[in-house]
Design an enzyme around this catalytic site. Structure first.
Site, PDB file in Angstrom:
ATOM      1  N   VAL A  13      32.368 -68.620 -22.759  1.00 11.49           N
ATOM      2  CA  VAL A  13      33.010 -67.325 -22.967  1.00 11.49           C
ATOM      3  C   VAL A  13      34.536 -67.423 -22.870  1.00 11.49           C
ATOM      4  O   VAL A  13      35.255 -66.907 -23.727  1.00 11.49           O
ATOM      5  CB  VAL A  13      32.466 -66.288 -21.948  1.00 11.49           C
ATOM      6  N   THR A  42      29.887 -61.509 -16.591  1.00 13.96           N
ATOM      7  CA  THR A  42      28.869 -60.481 -16.406  1.00 13.96           C
ATOM      8  C   THR A  42      28.633 -60.300 -14.910  1.00 13.96           C
ATOM      9  O   THR A  42      28.190 -61.238 -14.239  1.00 13.96           O
ATOM     10  CB  THR A  42      27.564 -60.907 -17.117  1.00 13.96           C
ATOM     11  N   ARG A  88      27.258 -64.176 -28.875  1.00 15.79           N
ATOM     12  CA  ARG A  88      26.067 -65.035 -28.830  1.00 15.79           C
ATOM     13  C   ARG A  88      26.512 -66.469 -29.013  1.00 15.79           C
ATOM     14  O   ARG A  88      27.266 -66.754 -29.952  1.00 15.79           O
ATOM     15  CB  ARG A  88      25.105 -64.698 -29.981  1.00 15.79           C
ATOM     16  N   GLU A  89      26.046 -67.356 -28.154  1.00 12.95           N
ATOM     17  CA  GLU A  89      26.335 -68.774 -28.387  1.00 12.95           C
ATOM     18  C   GLU A  89      25.751 -69.159 -29.741  1.00 12.95           C
ATOM     19  O   GLU A  89      24.725 -68.651 -30.156  1.00 12.95           O
ATOM     20  CB  GLU A  89      25.727 -69.628 -27.275  1.00 12.95           C
ATOM     21  N   ASN A  98      21.563 -56.408 -22.576  1.00 16.72           N
ATOM     22  CA  ASN A  98      20.803 -57.660 -22.537  1.00 16.72           C
ATOM     23  C   ASN A  98      19.343 -57.417 -22.157  1.00 16.72           C
ATOM     24  O   ASN A  98      18.443 -58.041 -22.705  1.00 16.72           O
ATOM     25  CB  ASN A  98      21.449 -58.652 -21.560  1.00 16.72           C
ATOM     26  N   LEU A 143      12.640 -59.446 -33.018  1.00 11.20           N
ATOM     27  CA  LEU A 143      11.179 -59.288 -33.057  1.00 11.20           C
ATOM     28  C   LEU A 143      10.546 -60.586 -33.539  1.00 11.20           C
ATOM     29  O   LEU A 143       9.618 -60.568 -34.342  1.00 11.20           O
ATOM     30  CB  LEU A 143      10.793 -58.122 -33.966  1.00 11.20           C
ATOM     31  N   CYS A 167      22.105 -66.312 -20.297  1.00  2.99           N
ATOM     32  CA  CYS A 167      22.303 -64.873 -20.073  1.00  2.99           C
ATOM     33  C   CYS A 167      21.020 -64.091 -19.816  1.00  2.99           C
ATOM     34  O   CYS A 167      20.856 -63.526 -18.741  1.00  2.99           O
ATOM     35  CB  CYS A 167      23.057 -64.269 -21.252  1.00  2.99           C
ATOM     36  N   ARG A 216      20.830 -74.337 -20.576  1.00  5.46           N
ATOM     37  CA  ARG A 216      20.538 -73.534 -19.389  1.00  5.46           C
ATOM     38  C   ARG A 216      19.312 -72.651 -19.664  1.00  5.46           C
ATOM     39  O   ARG A 216      19.286 -71.911 -20.633  1.00  5.46           O
ATOM     40  CB  ARG A 216      21.764 -72.671 -19.010  1.00  5.46           C
TER      41      ARG A 216
HETATM   42  P1  NAD Z   1      30.470 -71.538 -18.030  1.00  5.03           P
HETATM   43  O1  NAD Z   1      29.755 -72.017 -16.823  1.00  5.03           O
HETATM   44  O2  NAD Z   1      30.278 -72.215 -19.341  1.00  5.03           O
HETATM   45  O3  NAD Z   1      32.046 -71.543 -17.729  1.00  5.03           O
HETATM   46  C1  NAD Z   1      32.635 -71.149 -16.542  1.00  5.03           C
HETATM   47  C2  NAD Z   1      33.912 -71.960 -16.344  1.00  5.03           C
HETATM   48  O4  NAD Z   1      34.663 -71.398 -15.276  1.00  5.03           O
HETATM   49  C3  NAD Z   1      33.692 -73.413 -15.982  1.00  5.03           C
HETATM   50  O5  NAD Z   1      34.375 -74.244 -16.913  1.00  5.03           O
HETATM   51  C4  NAD Z   1      34.274 -73.546 -14.573  1.00  5.03           C
HETATM   52  O6  NAD Z   1      34.863 -74.813 -14.330  1.00  5.03           O
HETATM   53  C5  NAD Z   1      35.324 -72.456 -14.601  1.00  5.03           C
HETATM   54  N1  NAD Z   1      35.751 -71.981 -13.276  1.00  5.03           N
HETATM   55  C6  NAD Z   1      34.994 -71.582 -12.225  1.00  5.03           C
HETATM   56  N2  NAD Z   1      35.772 -71.201 -11.196  1.00  5.03           N
HETATM   57  C7  NAD Z   1      37.063 -71.362 -11.589  1.00  5.03           C
HETATM   58  C8  NAD Z   1      38.334 -71.134 -10.986  1.00  5.03           C
HETATM   59  N3  NAD Z   1      38.427 -70.663  -9.734  1.00  5.03           N
HETATM   60  N4  NAD Z   1      39.435 -71.419 -11.693  1.00  5.03           N
HETATM   61  C9  NAD Z   1      39.356 -71.901 -12.940  1.00  5.03           C
HETATM   62  N5  NAD Z   1      38.188 -72.120 -13.583  1.00  5.03           N
HETATM   63  C10 NAD Z   1      37.066 -71.857 -12.915  1.00  5.03           C
HETATM   64  O7  NAD Z   1      30.115 -69.989 -18.139  1.00  5.03           O
HETATM   65  P2  NAD Z   1      29.955 -69.092 -19.479  1.00  5.03           P
HETATM   66  O8  NAD Z   1      28.671 -69.379 -20.145  1.00  5.03           O
HETATM   67  O9  NAD Z   1      31.225 -69.160 -20.259  1.00  5.03           O
HETATM   68  O10 NAD Z   1      29.818 -67.644 -18.815  1.00  5.03           O
HETATM   69  C11 NAD Z   1      30.902 -67.030 -18.153  1.00  5.03           C
HETATM   70  C12 NAD Z   1      30.526 -65.579 -17.859  1.00  5.03           C
HETATM   71  O11 NAD Z   1      30.350 -64.852 -19.080  1.00  5.03           O
HETATM   72  C13 NAD Z   1      29.209 -65.414 -17.093  1.00  5.03           C
HETATM   73  O12 NAD Z   1      29.332 -64.329 -16.222  1.00  5.03           O
HETATM   74  C14 NAD Z   1      28.211 -65.093 -18.178  1.00  5.03           C
HETATM   75  O13 NAD Z   1      27.120 -64.339 -17.707  1.00  5.03           O
HETATM   76  C15 NAD Z   1      29.048 -64.264 -19.130  1.00  5.03           C
HETATM   77  N6  NAD Z   1      28.603 -64.287 -20.522  1.00  5.03           N
HETATM   78  C16 NAD Z   1      28.167 -65.451 -21.072  1.00  5.03           C
HETATM   79  C17 NAD Z   1      27.771 -65.480 -22.411  1.00  5.03           C
HETATM   80  C18 NAD Z   1      27.270 -66.755 -23.034  1.00  5.03           C
HETATM   81  O14 NAD Z   1      26.708 -66.692 -24.120  1.00  5.03           O
HETATM   82  N7  NAD Z   1      27.458 -67.913 -22.416  1.00  5.03           N
HETATM   83  C19 NAD Z   1      27.844 -64.312 -23.181  1.00  5.03           C
HETATM   84  C20 NAD Z   1      28.322 -63.150 -22.600  1.00  5.03           C
HETATM   85  C21 NAD Z   1      28.705 -63.150 -21.260  1.00  5.03           C
END
Ligand code: NAD
Length: 433
Positions: free
Chosen positions: A11, A121, A154-155, A211, A253, A263, A331
């Site tokens: 994200v 989130t 969406r990824e 979601n 569906l 997520c 994941r």
């Molecule tokens: P991720 O685990 O891929 O990335 C998180 C990053 O944050 C990591 O690179 C980590 O090293 C970094 N990080 C953690 N603590 C830190 C700090 N103190 N300083 C600097 N960097 C730090 O996570 P993601 O999949 O990108 O998801 C992030 C958020 O977005 C989550 O809450 C998730 O639920 C939400 N989200 C994800 C998606 C998705 O499709 N992946 C979609 C919508 C929302």
């Protein structure tokens, strides 16, 4: 506008590159030195179609840079986006330690006036809690406002989703913060993107409710698929006819092995947990979670049945490891759970995925990783499609049949036609057909 994005995961990196594309000046900060040095050399730390071009273009234009120096990023920026991970705790609640750690670091470096935007989130009430955390740490003279701006990308289609979202949700308490957020996303006004401007609490719930609803559609059609199997009915016709009703809609569906990813599984559990804590249990969402867990176990049952009732000593070929196509994210991927189930019952597993094998090797070292689908099929007792990558849609089926020990084909994404597969001489099964 100068923006610091904290967290350079799926994200954060898409947000940083996307905001730079909207004309903002952006620094993306991560504490993971390896990720940042890869990005500084123009190498993406994960697979996401189109992201490399977007990052490269905005770095070249001088609007995007990468750093591990959070204090510098915070001092430089007017707005700080928090996009760190919120993985699940064992009781289903989200682990907010990354958010808290980031907030404390941000606060200590704050000087003057900042807007802190929660993109991760997070449960309802987190923006309010974040204000308290920032207040504890911030030096005298620093002022701030916390805004909730949940992300819906969406990824696999993240760049497109960020640049052309269905809606932008902004939860803020002051008109000033709303105006700043509108300016950040002003490029989206031009393409008439709807904006929902509300309180931080409402914005936080919108993300979980969205979601959970999508996950409900998936669990619903998976249960229908199971009933179809019992009744001798084709779920594809059921889903198609249902989806043609405008009130229902065709998307989400598609029956299969259950939802996965970073997520839906964690967000449905977090919503259930949050609702229980507030004395208002969500029975539908609780059932959605249960149905999804059962669906994965059913897939192992299906595979066992198709190889004659016993998996011990059998070799199962698996195509697709990521939780969905066009990502390397494993994941909560159904493939990982299904493979663990197969291994527990004494099967050997060969597998191939176009992008996720390096990630899978870390959690499933016992699997034999292959260079492509035909090597997977070679000498296997059955071939299972778990993730519907495009390249698995056009397999040379005669060749596959010749390579398999037994012509057993289990299609957990229903990408082939049962009649056609039977004509080719396969013992074939899909989900709900
Ligand atoms: P991720 O685990 O891929 O990335 C998180 C990053 O944050 C990591 O690179 C980590 O090293 C970094 N990080 C953690 N603590 C830190 C700090 N103190 N300083 C600097 N960097 C730090 O996570 P993601 O999949 O990108 O998801 C992030 C958020 O977005 C989550 O809450 C998730 O639920 C939400 N989200 C994800 C998606 C998705 O499709 N992946 C979609 C919508 C929302």
């Amino acid at each position: 506008m100068k923006i610091c994005v904290v967290g350079t995961g799926y994200v954060g990196l898409v947000t940083g590159a996307g905001l730079a594309e909207f004309g903002m000046e952006v620094v993306c900060v991560d504490k993971d030195q390896r990720k940042i040095s890869l990005l500084q050399r123009g190498i993406m730390p994960f697979y996401e179609p189109g992201l490399d071009d977007l990052v490269e273009k905005n770095c070249r234009d001088g609007r995007l840079r990468f750093s591990t120096d959070l204090p510098e990023g915070v001092r430089w920026a007017e707005v700080i986006f928090v996009a760190v991970g919120t993985p699940p705790n064992s009781d289903g609640s989200p682990d907010l330690s990354q958010v808290e750690g980031a907030l404390r670091e941000i606060a200590r470096s704050m000087d003057g006036k900042k807007i802190v935007v929660l993109k991760s989130t997070v449960p309802v009430g987190t923006a309010r809690w974040a204000e308290g955390v920032l207040r504890e740490e911030a030096p005298a003279g620093a002022t701030f406002e916390v805004v909730s701006n949940p992300e819906f990308l969406r990824e696999g289609a993240a760049v497109e989703d960020f640049l052309r979202p269905d809606r932008v949700v902004i939860g803020a308490r002051s008109q000033e913060a709303i105006e700043v957020m509108k300016e950040i996303y002003s490029a989206l006004y031009l393409i008439e993107t709807p904006f929902v401007i509300t309180t931080p609490e409402t914005a936080e719930l919108i993300k979980y409710a969205s979601n959970a609803f999508l996950a409900t559609k998936i669990s619903f059609i998976n249960e229908m698929a199971n009933l179809c199997e019992a009744l001798g009915v084709d779920v594809h016709h059921v889903a198609k006819a249902m989806g043609l009703d405008g009130r229902i809609g065709r998307k989400f569906l598609h029956p299969g092995p259950g939802f996965g990813g970073s997520c839906f599984p964690k967000d449905t559990k977090a919503l259930v947990h949050m609702a229980q804590r507030h004395g208002c249990p969500l029975e539908i969402v609780e059932a959605v979670v249960r149905v999804n867990e059962r669906q994965r176990a059913r897939m192992v049952d299906k595979i066992r049945r198709m190889v004659g009732g016993d998996l011990k000593g059998r070799t199962i070929g698996v195509l697709g490891l990521s939780f969905k196509p066009n990502t390397d994210d494993i994941r909560e991927a159904p493939a990982i759970e299904i493979i663990k189930g197969l291994l527990r019952e004494g099967a050997k597993v060969k597998a191939y995925d176009p992008a996720a094998m390096e990630n899978a090797k870390r959690v499933l070292p016992q699997v034999t990783y292959c260079s492509g689908p035909y090597e997977v099929a070679s000498g296997s007792d059955a071939l299972v499609i778990v993730t519907e990558w495009n390249q698995f849609r056009r397999l040379d089926l005669e060749r596959i049949k010749g390579l398999l020990k037994e012509p057993v084909f289990i299609d957990l994404r229903n990408i082939y036609e049962p009649d056609h597969m039977a004509r080719l001489g396969f013992r074939y099964c899909g989900v709900g057909r």
